[in-house]
Every structure is written in C-alpha cells, then in structure tokens.
Design an enzyme around this catalytic site. Structure first.
Site, short mmCIF file in Angstrom:
data_model
loop_
_atom_site.label_atom_id
_atom_site.label_comp_id
_atom_site.label_asym_id
_atom_site.label_seq_id
_atom_site.Cartn_x
_atom_site.Cartn_y
_atom_site.Cartn_z
N CYS A 3 0.83 -1.20 0.00
CA CYS A 3 0.00 0.00 0.00
C CYS A 3 0.87 1.26 0.00
CB CYS A 3 -1.00 0.05 1.14
SG CYS A 3 -2.28 1.27 0.77
N GLU A 107 -1.42 -1.62 -6.67
CA GLU A 107 -0.44 -2.62 -6.25
C GLU A 107 0.21 -3.18 -7.50
OE1 GLU A 107 2.02 -3.75 -4.27
OE2 GLU A 107 0.49 -3.10 -2.85
#
Length: 224
Positions: A3, A107
């Site tokens: 993240c 991601e």
C-alpha cells in the site's frame, strides 16, 4: 512495501457525508488525486472525543518521541499483526487512530521479470475507509502531524496480486476504530482482518502511475 499508492477523487461533500464529519478543512484546500504517494499530505478522519474531524496528515509516521524525521519514509505502513507491540506505533494504536479514505489503491503484480500496476477498488465504485494511526511530532519549525496505513495478509482475491493488503474497515467498524475511548486490545485487533474478496475488483493500469509526478484521470483507466 505494501500500500504505497492510492487515489481519492470523491467530492468534498461526499467525504463529509460518508464519514459523518462535523469539522473539516475548508473546501478550497481539498485536492483530489489519482496518484497519492508517501510523504504527501493525505486526507484523514480522526475522532476528537466528541466528533469526527477531517484534515490533512503527512503520510510517513514519525512517533512523538522521535529525535528526527529520518524514519518517516520507512513508516508508511504498519503491520496489523504487531502494531500493538512495536514501540513506534503502540501509543497511537491505543489513543490516536484514524481512517484514511480511498476510492482505490494501486499494487504491482509480479509477472516474470516485470511488475504490472493494478488498480484495486470496490466493485460498486464506493469510497472505503482504511485503518491508520497518527501522531504529532515537534520539529524545529513546529508541529508535524503524520500517519501510517495498517496492512494485513491478503484475502483470496488480493493474494494473486500481492501477499499484503490495506486493512479496509466496513462502515459498522469505523466508529469503534476512531473512538479514542476504546482501548481494549482484543476488541481493536478483531477489526484488523482482510476485507471480503467478493466485494473487490482489479484491473491493470498504465505504468505512468510508477511516477508520483503523473497525476491525471488517465491513470485509473484500464489498459490491455
């Protein structure tokens, strides 16, 4: 790292409504972003003991007792499994929790020798709340308010992309997480679990997202 990039382009009104905000920064200070990166100012919600407040925190955690800010770049995430034990995060885990609103996060999925940027969002495109911690550090130039994002093991859906994911809090858990009066370790830790797979979706996006200098709507468009 997990993240390390996300988006927030929901309207100011939507944020106030979605997170029951009673005190907020002025609307003209709000900036939507398609590529939020560490060290930037991010929108966060805290609870001051009586009401929800919305403002900016710098992404990269500096504990109040820190002598300098050199750790900030390494402290953009906190592992939920150990967050209540780590000296850096322990005090904030019990007293200074926040929510970081997002409408998606990025991601990088490994395929062979390449990394493909993926955008992960709710299937219904709704805003969601990610669990965070905050603290205030006194720099030589004044107070610096910083935050970190909590991560957990990936759910079945996310595990095909990465082994970690941010802790997404469903609506019914947000008040508990924000309430500084709640300091029961077990009660708080039960909130830090992977979000249901069936509510998420993902698709590949342009590698322009790799650079925080790029920040336009084209970053969230699907590429083949």
């Amino acid at each position: 790292m997990m993240c390390g990039r996300f988006t927030l382009f929901a309207s100011y009104e939507k944020l106030l409504e979605e997170f029951d905000v009673e005190v907020a920064i002025a609307e003209e200070l709000y900036r939507e972003s398609y590529n939020i990166a560490p060290s930037q100012q991010v929108i966060a919600i805290i609870h001051d003991g009586s009401k929800n407040r919305m403002g900016y925190l710098k992404w990269g955690f500096i504990p109040s007792w820190s002598k300098d800010e050199k750790f900030a770049s390494k402290m953009i995430n906190a592992r939920s499994e150990t967050v209540d034990e780590k000296p850096s995060f322990k005090q904030s885990f019990y007293r200074k929790r926040c929510i970081i609103p997002m409408d998606s996060f990025y991601e990088w999925k490994r395929e062979g020798n390449s990394k493909i940027p993926m955008r992960i969002k709710m299937k219904d495109d709704s805003l969601f709340a990610v669990a965070g911690l905050w603290d205030t550090w006194q720099s030589p130039n004044g107070a610096v308010h910083t935050c970190t994002i909590l991560t957990t093991t990936s759910n079945k859906f996310m595990s095909t992309i990465h082994e970690r994911m941010p802790v997404i809090l469903p609506k019914e858990h947000q008040h508990t997480w924000l309430n500084p009066q709640i300091q029961n370790r077990d009660q708080l830790k039960t909130l830090l679990v992977p979000y249901p797979s069936e509510l998420l979706t993902a698709y590949p996006v342009s590698d322009k997202v790799n650079s925080p200098k790029n920040n336009g709507r084209e970053l969230i468009e699907e590429v083949s």
